[in-house]
Scaffold this motif. Structure first.
Motif, PDB file in Angstrom:
ATOM      1  N   THR A 150       8.444  52.446 -18.767  1.00  0.00           N
ATOM      2  CA  THR A 150       9.559  53.006 -17.990  1.00  0.00           C
ATOM      3  C   THR A 150      10.896  52.817 -18.687  1.00  0.00           C
ATOM      4  OG1 THR A 150       9.712  50.932 -16.759  1.00  0.00           O
ATOM      5  CG2 THR A 150       8.340  52.681 -15.811  1.00  0.00           C
ATOM      6  N   GLU A 151      11.088  51.698 -19.399  1.00  0.00           N
ATOM      7  CA  GLU A 151      12.372  51.428 -20.031  1.00  0.00           C
ATOM      8  C   GLU A 151      12.272  51.201 -21.532  1.00  0.00           C
ATOM      9  OE1 GLU A 151      14.211  48.192 -18.088  1.00  0.00           O
ATOM     10  OE2 GLU A 151      14.335  49.156 -16.122  1.00  0.00           O
ATOM     11  N   GLY A 152      11.095  51.120 -22.072  1.00  0.00           N
ATOM     12  CA  GLY A 152      10.953  50.859 -23.491  1.00  0.00           C
ATOM     13  C   GLY A 152      10.223  51.978 -24.202  1.00  0.00           C
ATOM     14  N   GLU A 153       9.583  51.641 -25.284  1.00  0.00           N
ATOM     15  CA  GLU A 153       8.881  52.626 -26.093  1.00  0.00           C
ATOM     16  C   GLU A 153       7.450  52.170 -26.321  1.00  0.00           C
ATOM     17  OE1 GLU A 153      10.385  50.820 -30.399  1.00  0.00           O
ATOM     18  OE2 GLU A 153      10.919  52.854 -29.780  1.00  0.00           O
ATOM     19  N   ILE A 154       6.617  53.113 -26.654  1.00  0.00           N
ATOM     20  CA  ILE A 154       5.226  52.851 -26.996  1.00  0.00           C
ATOM     21  C   ILE A 154       5.113  52.921 -28.509  1.00  0.00           C
ATOM     22  CG2 ILE A 154       2.857  53.612 -26.746  1.00  0.00           C
ATOM     23  CD1 ILE A 154       3.576  54.741 -24.032  1.00  0.00           C
TER      24      ILE A 154
END
Length: 311
Positions: A245-249
Protein backbone atom coordinates in the motif's frame (compact mmCIF):
# COMPACT_ATOMS: atom_id res chain seq x y z
CA UNK A 1 -7.51 -59.92 158.83
CA UNK A 2 -6.64 -63.54 158.27
CA UNK A 3 -10.07 -64.55 159.40
CA UNK A 4 -11.71 -62.14 156.97
CA UNK A 5 -9.64 -63.46 153.99
CA UNK A 6 -10.56 -66.99 154.81
CA UNK A 7 -14.25 -66.10 154.77
CA UNK A 8 -13.96 -64.53 151.28
CA UNK A 9 -12.29 -67.62 149.82
CA UNK A 10 -14.93 -69.86 151.21
CA UNK A 11 -17.66 -67.59 149.89
CA UNK A 12 -16.06 -67.75 146.38
CA UNK A 13 -15.89 -71.56 146.50
CA UNK A 14 -19.56 -71.76 147.50
CA UNK A 15 -20.51 -69.48 144.58
CA UNK A 16 -18.56 -71.62 142.04
CA UNK A 17 -20.12 -74.80 143.37
CA UNK A 18 -23.59 -73.28 143.07
CA UNK A 19 -22.87 -72.25 139.42
CA UNK A 20 -21.63 -75.73 138.53
CA UNK A 21 -24.64 -77.38 140.18
CA UNK A 22 -27.02 -74.97 138.46
CA UNK A 23 -25.45 -75.57 135.05
CA UNK A 24 -25.59 -79.37 135.48
CA UNK A 25 -29.23 -79.27 136.51
CA UNK A 26 -30.16 -77.12 133.42
CA UNK A 27 -30.99 -79.24 130.38
CA UNK A 28 -31.06 -77.12 127.14
CA UNK A 29 -32.73 -78.60 124.08
CA UNK A 30 -31.29 -77.74 120.63
CA UNK A 31 -33.69 -77.33 117.77
CA UNK A 32 -33.71 -80.31 115.47
CA UNK A 33 -33.00 -80.20 111.71
CA UNK A 34 -35.66 -81.63 109.44
CA UNK A 35 -33.46 -81.80 106.17
CA UNK A 36 -29.79 -81.64 105.18
CA UNK A 37 -28.85 -79.28 102.29
CA UNK A 38 -25.50 -80.14 100.60
CA UNK A 39 -23.23 -77.19 99.71
CA UNK A 40 -21.48 -77.16 96.16
CA UNK A 41 -22.13 -78.20 92.51
CA UNK A 42 -22.91 -81.76 91.71
CA UNK A 43 -24.15 -83.70 88.72
CA UNK A 44 -24.71 -82.10 85.30
CA UNK A 45 -24.07 -78.59 86.63
CA UNK A 46 -20.57 -79.56 87.66
CA UNK A 47 -19.85 -81.24 84.33
CA UNK A 48 -21.22 -78.20 82.42
CA UNK A 49 -19.02 -75.83 84.41
CA UNK A 50 -15.95 -77.94 83.69
CA UNK A 51 -16.88 -78.08 79.99
CA UNK A 52 -17.18 -74.29 79.72
CA UNK A 53 -13.90 -73.81 81.56
CA UNK A 54 -12.21 -76.25 79.18
CA UNK A 55 -13.75 -74.48 76.15
CA UNK A 56 -12.57 -71.09 77.47
CA UNK A 57 -9.07 -72.47 77.95
CA UNK A 58 -8.98 -73.88 74.40
CA UNK A 59 -10.25 -70.53 73.01
CA UNK A 60 -7.55 -68.65 74.88
CA UNK A 61 -4.88 -71.00 73.56
CA UNK A 62 -6.18 -70.66 69.97
CA UNK A 63 -6.31 -66.86 70.24
CA UNK A 64 -2.81 -66.76 71.61
CA UNK A 65 -1.56 -69.00 68.79
CA UNK A 66 -3.32 -66.84 66.15
CA UNK A 67 -1.87 -63.68 67.67
CA UNK A 68 1.63 -65.13 67.56
CA UNK A 69 1.07 -66.31 63.97
CA UNK A 70 -0.19 -62.85 62.85
CA UNK A 71 2.77 -61.16 64.50
CA UNK A 72 5.10 -63.60 62.75
CA UNK A 73 3.46 -63.30 59.33
CA UNK A 74 2.99 -59.49 59.40
CA UNK A 75 6.47 -59.06 60.80
CA UNK A 76 5.48 -56.71 63.59
CA UNK A 77 8.28 -54.93 65.35
CA UNK A 78 8.89 -51.85 67.44
CA UNK A 79 9.60 -49.87 64.24
CA UNK A 80 6.48 -50.86 62.32
CA UNK A 81 4.88 -53.71 60.45
CA UNK A 82 6.69 -55.57 57.69
CA UNK A 83 7.39 -53.17 54.81
CA UNK A 84 5.70 -50.38 56.76
CA UNK A 85 8.03 -48.50 59.07
CA UNK A 86 7.07 -45.67 61.40
CA UNK A 87 9.70 -42.94 61.57
CA UNK A 88 9.82 -39.61 63.32
CA UNK A 89 9.26 -37.79 60.00
CA UNK A 90 6.51 -40.02 58.57
CA UNK A 91 5.81 -43.50 57.23
CA UNK A 92 8.16 -45.49 55.01
CA UNK A 93 6.93 -48.26 52.69
CA UNK A 94 9.26 -50.75 51.05
CA UNK A 95 8.21 -52.63 47.92
CA UNK A 96 4.73 -52.62 46.34
CA UNK A 97 1.83 -51.24 48.39
CA UNK A 98 -1.86 -51.40 47.49
CA UNK A 99 -4.50 -48.92 48.72
CA UNK A 100 -8.17 -49.78 48.32
CA UNK A 101 -9.44 -46.52 49.87
CA UNK A 102 -8.41 -42.86 49.39
CA UNK A 103 -4.98 -41.87 50.70
CA UNK A 104 -4.52 -38.46 52.35
CA UNK A 105 -0.89 -37.31 52.60
CA UNK A 106 1.02 -34.06 52.44
CA UNK A 107 4.07 -35.45 50.63
CA UNK A 108 5.03 -38.64 48.77
CA UNK A 109 8.72 -39.19 48.14
CA UNK A 110 10.68 -42.13 46.73
CA UNK A 111 14.10 -43.35 47.71
CA UNK A 112 17.14 -41.79 46.13
CA UNK A 113 18.12 -44.93 44.24
CA UNK A 114 14.67 -45.83 42.89
CA UNK A 115 11.74 -44.20 41.12
CA UNK A 116 8.21 -43.67 42.36
CA UNK A 117 5.53 -45.57 40.39
CA UNK A 118 1.74 -45.09 40.66
CA UNK A 119 -0.21 -47.94 39.08
CA UNK A 120 -3.95 -48.52 38.76
CA UNK A 121 -6.21 -50.73 36.69
CA UNK A 122 -8.37 -47.72 35.71
CA UNK A 123 -6.73 -44.37 36.38
CA UNK A 124 -4.71 -42.41 38.90
CA UNK A 125 -6.26 -39.19 40.22
CA UNK A 126 -4.56 -36.57 42.38
CA UNK A 127 -6.88 -34.05 44.06
CA UNK A 128 -5.99 -30.79 45.81
CA UNK A 129 -8.52 -29.15 48.13
CA UNK A 130 -8.56 -25.91 50.07
CA UNK A 131 -9.33 -25.40 53.75
CA UNK A 132 -13.08 -25.51 53.10
CA UNK A 133 -12.74 -28.87 51.32
CA UNK A 134 -13.48 -27.52 47.84
CA UNK A 135 -11.63 -29.03 44.90
CA UNK A 136 -9.05 -26.56 43.54
CA UNK A 137 -6.88 -28.81 41.37
CA UNK A 138 -7.07 -32.26 39.84
CA UNK A 139 -4.68 -34.37 37.79
CA UNK A 140 -6.07 -37.53 36.19
CA UNK A 141 -3.91 -40.06 34.37
CA UNK A 142 -6.22 -42.37 32.45
CA UNK A 143 -5.89 -45.04 29.77
CA UNK A 144 -6.71 -42.55 26.99
CA UNK A 145 -5.49 -39.15 28.16
CA UNK A 146 -3.91 -37.10 30.93
CA UNK A 147 -6.24 -34.38 32.18
CA UNK A 148 -5.37 -31.47 34.45
CA UNK A 149 -8.02 -29.19 35.94
CA UNK A 150 -6.50 -26.17 37.64
CA UNK A 151 -6.13 -22.41 37.35
CA UNK A 152 -2.68 -22.67 35.79
CA UNK A 153 -0.32 -25.40 34.62
CA UNK A 154 3.45 -24.84 34.81
CA UNK A 155 6.33 -26.98 33.57
CA UNK A 156 9.77 -26.06 34.89
CA UNK A 157 13.32 -27.23 34.30
CA UNK A 158 14.84 -29.96 36.43
CA UNK A 159 16.42 -27.42 38.78
CA UNK A 160 13.04 -25.69 39.20
CA UNK A 161 14.32 -22.21 38.35
CA UNK A 162 13.45 -21.77 34.65
CA UNK A 163 9.83 -21.82 33.46
CA UNK A 164 9.45 -23.90 30.28
CA UNK A 165 5.69 -24.06 29.72
CA UNK A 166 2.67 -22.42 31.28
CA UNK A 167 -1.02 -22.55 30.41
CA UNK A 168 -4.11 -20.88 31.84
CA UNK A 169 -7.54 -19.81 30.65
CA UNK A 170 -6.18 -16.81 28.73
CA UNK A 171 -2.93 -17.95 27.08
CA UNK A 172 -0.33 -20.65 26.63
CA UNK A 173 3.32 -19.61 26.90
CA UNK A 174 6.39 -21.64 25.91
CA UNK A 175 9.72 -20.18 26.95
CA UNK A 176 11.98 -22.84 25.44
CA UNK A 177 14.56 -21.85 22.83
CA UNK A 178 13.21 -24.34 20.28
CA UNK A 179 9.78 -25.89 19.68
CA UNK A 180 9.98 -28.98 17.46
CA UNK A 181 7.06 -30.79 15.81
CA UNK A 182 8.04 -34.20 14.45
CA UNK A 183 4.64 -35.38 13.16
CA UNK A 184 4.18 -36.19 9.50
CA UNK A 185 1.23 -33.79 9.24
CA UNK A 186 3.05 -30.97 11.00
CA UNK A 187 1.30 -28.60 13.37
CA UNK A 188 -2.33 -27.52 12.87
CA UNK A 189 -3.48 -24.17 14.32
CA UNK A 190 -7.14 -23.27 14.40
CA UNK A 191 -6.52 -19.57 14.93
CA UNK A 192 -3.69 -17.06 14.68
CA UNK A 193 -0.14 -17.84 15.78
CA UNK A 194 2.29 -15.20 16.98
CA UNK A 195 5.98 -16.07 16.76
CA UNK A 196 9.18 -14.22 15.83
CA UNK A 197 10.65 -17.11 13.80
CA UNK A 198 9.47 -20.19 11.92
CA UNK A 199 12.38 -22.36 10.83
CA UNK A 200 12.71 -25.90 9.46
CA UNK A 201 15.50 -28.34 10.21
CA UNK A 202 18.71 -28.20 8.22
CA UNK A 203 17.82 -31.25 6.09
CA UNK A 204 14.08 -30.68 5.75
CA UNK A 205 11.77 -28.27 3.91
CA UNK A 206 9.53 -25.69 5.53
CA UNK A 207 5.96 -25.68 4.30
CA UNK A 208 3.20 -23.28 5.32
CA UNK A 209 -0.14 -24.47 3.99
CA UNK A 210 -3.83 -23.67 4.35
CA UNK A 211 -5.75 -26.35 2.41
CA UNK A 212 -9.22 -24.75 2.47
CA UNK A 213 -8.70 -21.11 3.51
CA UNK A 214 -6.20 -18.33 3.01
CA UNK A 215 -2.77 -18.03 4.57
CA UNK A 216 -2.00 -14.58 5.96
CA UNK A 217 1.30 -13.36 7.38
CA UNK A 218 1.32 -9.92 9.00
CA UNK A 219 3.89 -7.91 10.91
CA UNK A 220 4.04 -4.20 11.82
CA UNK A 221 7.59 -3.85 10.48
CA UNK A 222 7.58 -6.34 7.64
CA UNK A 223 7.63 -10.06 6.93
CA UNK A 224 10.82 -11.70 5.73
CA UNK A 225 10.72 -15.03 3.90
CA UNK A 226 14.12 -16.35 2.91
CA UNK A 227 15.78 -19.60 1.84
CA UNK A 228 19.52 -19.28 2.37
CA UNK A 229 20.51 -22.70 1.01
CA UNK A 230 17.78 -23.55 -1.50
CA UNK A 231 14.89 -22.33 -3.64
CA UNK A 232 11.80 -20.56 -2.34
CA UNK A 233 8.51 -21.67 -3.86
CA UNK A 234 5.17 -19.90 -3.47
CA UNK A 235 2.23 -21.54 -5.21
CA UNK A 236 -1.53 -21.33 -5.05
CA UNK A 237 -4.55 -22.86 -6.74
CA UNK A 238 -6.08 -19.47 -7.42
CA UNK A 239 -4.74 -15.95 -7.38
CA UNK A 240 -1.39 -15.02 -5.86
CA UNK A 241 -1.50 -11.40 -4.82
CA UNK A 242 1.48 -9.24 -3.82
CA UNK A 243 0.24 -5.92 -2.51
CA UNK A 244 2.10 -2.98 -1.04
CA UNK A 245 0.00 0.00 0.00
CA UNK A 246 2.83 2.45 0.77
CA UNK A 247 5.99 0.81 -0.50
CA UNK A 248 7.27 -1.07 -3.51
CA UNK A 249 7.57 -4.68 -4.55
CA UNK A 250 11.20 -5.51 -5.29
CA UNK A 251 12.28 -8.64 -7.15
CA UNK A 252 16.03 -8.69 -6.76
CA UNK A 253 17.66 -11.67 -8.52
CA UNK A 254 20.09 -12.44 -11.29
CA UNK A 255 17.36 -14.21 -13.25
CA UNK A 256 13.61 -13.72 -12.95
CA UNK A 257 11.52 -16.31 -14.79
CA UNK A 258 7.79 -16.14 -15.31
CA UNK A 259 6.80 -19.52 -16.63
CA UNK A 260 3.58 -20.58 -18.36
CA UNK A 261 2.73 -17.04 -19.45
CA UNK A 262 0.31 -16.78 -22.40
CA UNK A 263 1.83 -15.83 -25.69
CA UNK A 264 0.32 -12.83 -27.45
CA UNK A 265 0.35 -12.13 -31.20
CA UNK A 266 1.52 -8.89 -32.74
CA UNK A 267 -1.52 -8.12 -34.87
CA UNK A 268 -0.03 -5.11 -36.63
CA UNK A 269 2.59 -7.13 -38.50
CA UNK A 270 1.45 -10.75 -38.32
CA UNK A 271 3.73 -11.84 -41.19
CA UNK A 272 6.81 -11.10 -39.01
CA UNK A 273 5.88 -13.66 -36.37
CA UNK A 274 7.79 -16.88 -36.88
CA UNK A 275 8.07 -20.16 -34.98
CA UNK A 276 11.72 -19.48 -34.16
CA UNK A 277 11.04 -16.32 -32.21
CA UNK A 278 13.49 -16.29 -29.24
CA UNK A 279 13.07 -12.80 -27.80
CA UNK A 280 9.80 -11.72 -26.27
CA UNK A 281 8.48 -8.68 -24.53
CA UNK A 282 6.65 -8.82 -21.20
CA UNK A 283 3.35 -6.98 -21.40
CA UNK A 284 0.85 -6.10 -18.74
CA UNK A 285 -2.87 -5.70 -19.39
CA UNK A 286 -4.91 -2.99 -17.66
CA UNK A 287 -6.39 -5.74 -15.50
CA UNK A 288 -2.89 -6.67 -14.31
CA UNK A 289 -2.52 -9.85 -16.35
CA UNK A 290 1.01 -10.48 -17.74
CA UNK A 291 1.61 -12.03 -21.13
CA UNK A 292 4.41 -12.35 -23.65
CA UNK A 293 4.51 -10.63 -27.00
CA UNK A 294 7.10 -11.02 -29.79
CA UNK A 295 9.81 -8.42 -29.40
CA UNK A 296 10.34 -5.94 -32.22
CA UNK A 297 12.20 -2.70 -32.68
CA UNK A 298 9.32 -0.96 -30.92
CA UNK A 299 6.91 -2.14 -28.25
CA UNK A 300 4.39 -4.73 -29.41
CA UNK A 301 2.22 -4.58 -26.28
CA UNK A 302 -1.35 -3.65 -27.07
CA UNK A 303 -4.05 -2.70 -24.62
CA UNK A 304 -6.63 -4.23 -26.95
CA UNK A 305 -4.83 -7.55 -27.23
CA UNK A 306 -6.98 -10.66 -27.40
CA UNK A 307 -5.35 -11.91 -24.17
CA UNK A 308 -6.34 -8.72 -22.34
CA UNK A 309 -9.87 -8.88 -23.75
CA UNK A 310 -10.43 -12.43 -22.56
CA UNK A 311 -8.73 -12.02 -19.19
Amino acid sequence: MEQSATLDIETLKITQEQFILASQSLHLQRPGCDAVYPVGLYGWRKRGLYFFLLLLLVTMIVNLALTVWIIKVMNFSVDGMGNLQLNHDGIRLEGISEFVLPLYVSEIQSRRDSMLVFQSEKNVTLNVRNEQGHLTGQLTVGPEAVEAQCKGLEVRSKDGERLLFTANEEEVIMTTEKFTVTGSEGAVFGHSVETPLIQARASEDLKLESPTRTLTMEAPRGVEVSAAMGPLKVSGRKDLQLESTEGEILLDANTIQLGSLPLGVYTALPHQVSQEQEVYEVCVCPSGKIYLSPAESSSTCQAMSNICLWS
